[in-house]
Motif scaffolding. Structure first.
Motif, PDB file in Angstrom:
ATOM      1  N   THR A 111      -3.904  70.385  21.072  1.00  0.00           N
ATOM      2  CA  THR A 111      -4.843  71.105  20.214  1.00  0.00           C
ATOM      3  C   THR A 111      -4.664  72.615  20.271  1.00  0.00           C
ATOM      4  OG1 THR A 111      -6.536  71.195  21.947  1.00  0.00           O
ATOM      5  CG2 THR A 111      -6.556  69.276  20.491  1.00  0.00           C
ATOM      6  N   PRO A 126       4.836  70.429  21.332  1.00  0.00           N
ATOM      7  CA  PRO A 126       4.267  69.490  20.360  1.00  0.00           C
ATOM      8  C   PRO A 126       5.129  68.260  20.107  1.00  0.00           C
ATOM      9  CG  PRO A 126       3.893  71.732  19.613  1.00  0.00           C
ATOM     10  CD  PRO A 126       4.789  71.822  20.823  1.00  0.00           C
ATOM     11  N   ASN A 131     -16.099  63.761  19.025  1.00  0.00           N
ATOM     12  CA  ASN A 131     -15.383  62.720  18.289  1.00  0.00           C
ATOM     13  C   ASN A 131     -15.302  61.395  19.040  1.00  0.00           C
ATOM     14  OD1 ASN A 131     -13.209  62.928  20.138  1.00  0.00           O
ATOM     15  ND2 ASN A 131     -12.171  64.448  18.885  1.00  0.00           N
ATOM     16  N   ALA A 185      -7.810  62.249  27.914  1.00  0.00           N
ATOM     17  CA  ALA A 185      -7.396  63.568  27.437  1.00  0.00           C
ATOM     18  C   ALA A 185      -6.889  64.349  28.635  1.00  0.00           C
ATOM     19  CB  ALA A 185      -8.555  64.300  26.761  1.00  0.00           C
ATOM     20  N   PRO A 236       2.064  65.280  20.813  1.00  0.00           N
ATOM     21  CA  PRO A 236       1.725  65.444  19.393  1.00  0.00           C
ATOM     22  C   PRO A 236       0.265  65.783  19.119  1.00  0.00           C
ATOM     23  CG  PRO A 236       2.163  63.137  19.924  1.00  0.00           C
ATOM     24  CD  PRO A 236       2.587  63.941  21.103  1.00  0.00           C
ATOM     25  N   HIS A 237      -0.627  65.524  20.086  1.00  0.00           N
ATOM     26  CA  HIS A 237      -2.043  65.822  19.884  1.00  0.00           C
ATOM     27  C   HIS A 237      -2.474  67.056  20.669  1.00  0.00           C
ATOM     28  CE1 HIS A 237      -2.337  62.043  17.770  1.00  0.00           C
ATOM     29  NE2 HIS A 237      -1.786  61.434  18.800  1.00  0.00           N
ATOM     30  N   THR A 244     -14.129  60.823  22.126  1.00  0.00           N
ATOM     31  CA  THR A 244     -12.995  60.600  23.022  1.00  0.00           C
ATOM     32  C   THR A 244     -13.409  60.650  24.471  1.00  0.00           C
ATOM     33  OG1 THR A 244     -11.497  61.544  21.389  1.00  0.00           O
ATOM     34  CG2 THR A 244     -10.699  61.409  23.664  1.00  0.00           C
ATOM     35  N   GLN A 263       0.015  60.686  24.218  1.00  0.00           N
ATOM     36  CA  GLN A 263      -0.660  60.318  22.981  1.00  0.00           C
ATOM     37  C   GLN A 263      -2.176  60.536  23.040  1.00  0.00           C
ATOM     38  OE1 GLN A 263       0.819  59.801  20.289  1.00  0.00           O
ATOM     39  NE2 GLN A 263       2.838  58.962  20.693  1.00  0.00           N
ATOM     40  N   VAL A 264      -2.626  61.398  23.949  1.00  0.00           N
ATOM     41  CA  VAL A 264      -4.056  61.723  24.020  1.00  0.00           C
ATOM     42  C   VAL A 264      -4.241  63.200  23.692  1.00  0.00           C
ATOM     43  CG1 VAL A 264      -4.457  59.924  25.752  1.00  0.00           C
ATOM     44  CG2 VAL A 264      -4.004  62.278  26.497  1.00  0.00           C
ATOM     45  N   PRO A 265      -5.455  63.620  23.315  1.00  0.00           N
ATOM     46  CA  PRO A 265      -5.698  65.044  23.049  1.00  0.00           C
ATOM     47  C   PRO A 265      -5.351  65.894  24.267  1.00  0.00           C
ATOM     48  CG  PRO A 265      -7.529  63.719  22.262  1.00  0.00           C
ATOM     49  CD  PRO A 265      -6.659  62.793  23.062  1.00  0.00           C
ATOM     50  N   LYS A 281       5.722  59.624  24.647  1.00  0.00           N
ATOM     51  CA  LYS A 281       4.980  60.857  24.364  1.00  0.00           C
ATOM     52  C   LYS A 281       3.551  60.761  24.884  1.00  0.00           C
ATOM     53  CE  LYS A 281       7.661  61.805  20.196  1.00  0.00           C
ATOM     54  NZ  LYS A 281       7.627  62.077  18.731  1.00  0.00           N
TER      55      LYS A 281
END
Length: 333
Positions: free
Chosen positions: A296, A289, A330, A121, A293-294, A332, A262-264, A260
């Motif tokens: 938050t 975004p 979660n 992350a 994409p992740h 991660t 791809q991690v939070p 991209k």
């Protein structure tokens, strides 16, 4: 509270990183910016430790007590991310959440982009994730007969070093204040001196910047002294070499174009960050975004400037720890 630990860590090829850490638990790797050192994270180390995390803050390559190769080509984004992968290996860590401010944010974004297996992350302060520039950055930044963009001013070896190293204490006092929220709001048409703007060819970077009568409340004299000691020893060449690889980084990242994160991810920026005055910066933040994409959250810290971790530690710590706790919840982190 767990004690602060200092060590020198070998990362291969004869290079070492000076590392400050505190706490036990899931690893959080903190990457500083320019002109800072690991001391910039002095408020995050104990807060993260209390929250149950192992906070690790290196002096990055070229800074403080870490190795500083003389070849400017050794400061590409791939070298810098490679240092952090090697640091995790040396500390026997499978993965870490990576956090970065200023140049450290750029490194953190790319670490998460290129090695999501090791950096699970990312949290970035001040600098958003950006796509590969359409042309070499040196061709995009403005210049004219009277002035040039600060990144262009940094390009010629020896020029910026001579100015910045003439009086290290004054240099840091001016730069840290000028990019902080204490310098005032950055409004359209505002002429507040901006260290991340145009540099006079005649005057240089520092002359137009205000010298504060007293340090802002977030910067104690002993903190400034710690930065002054570090840069009096290392000089500014290592940090400036990061800027001297901007065009090369574009070349090196060509094969990753379109990839991209791809991690939070978490992003935060100061309302008065001088970087927000750069043309198009707000649009870049709004478009993140698509590249992350992740993502938050994108948080704006009121009345804060560029040095978020130092200026607004309580807000930064709260946002960061909430993000980390969500990751832990979660599975991660």
């Amino acid at each position: 509270m767990t004690p602060t630990r200092h060590q020198t860590v070998a990362i291969g090829d004869g290079l070492t990183l000076h590392v400050t850490e505190q706490g036990q638990g899931p690893a959080v790797l903190l990457c500083h910016g320019f002109p800072e050192t690991s001391h910039a994270w002095r408020h995050q180390l104990p807060a993260l430790a209390v929250a149950g995390y192992r906070a690790i803050a290196p002096d990055l390559r070229g800074y403080g007590s870490s190795s500083a190769p003389t070849d400017q080509g050794q400061y590409s984004i791939l070298h810098l991310v490679g240092d952090l992968v090697a640091l995790l290996d040396a500390l026997a860590l499978d993965r870490a959440v990576i956090v970065g401010s200023d140049w450290g944010a750029t490194i953190a974004w790319h670490a998460a982009l290129l090695r999501p297996d090791r950096f699970c992350a990312v949290a970035a302060l001040g600098v958003p994730m950006m796509g590969r520039p359409p042309r070499p950055p040196s061709q995009l930044f403005p210049q004219n007969a009277e002035a040039l963009f600060y990144t262009l001013y940094f390009q010629q070896p020896g020029v910026a070093e001579q100015e910045l190293e003439r009086d290290v204490a004054t240099t840091l006092r001016k730069l840290l204040f000028a990019a902080s929220g204490d310098a005032g709001p950055r409004l359209p048409g505002d002429h507040t001196p901006n260290p991340f703007g145009m540099v006079s060819r005649a005057q240089g970077l520092l002359a137009p910047l205000n010298t504060p009568a007293r340090l802002p409340a977030w910067l104690e004299e002993e903190d400034l002294a710690a930065f002054v000691r570090a840069f009096s020893t290392s000089g500014f060449q290592g940090g400036l070499n990061y800027y001297r690889n901007l065009d090369r980084n574009r070349e090196l990242m060509a094969m990753f174009s379109g990839l991209k994160v791809q991690v939070p991810a978490l992003f935060m920026v100061g309302e008065r960050d001088a970087g927000l005055s750069m043309p198009g910066m707000r649009d870049i933040i709004a478009a993140m975004p698509a590249l992350v994409p992740h993502l938050t959250r994108s948080a704006i810290i009121e009345r804060a400037g560029h040095w978020l971790a130092q200026e607004r530690p309580q807000e930064v710590n709260a946002l960061l720890i909430d993000f980390l706790n969500q990751l832990a919840g979660n599975g991660t982190a």
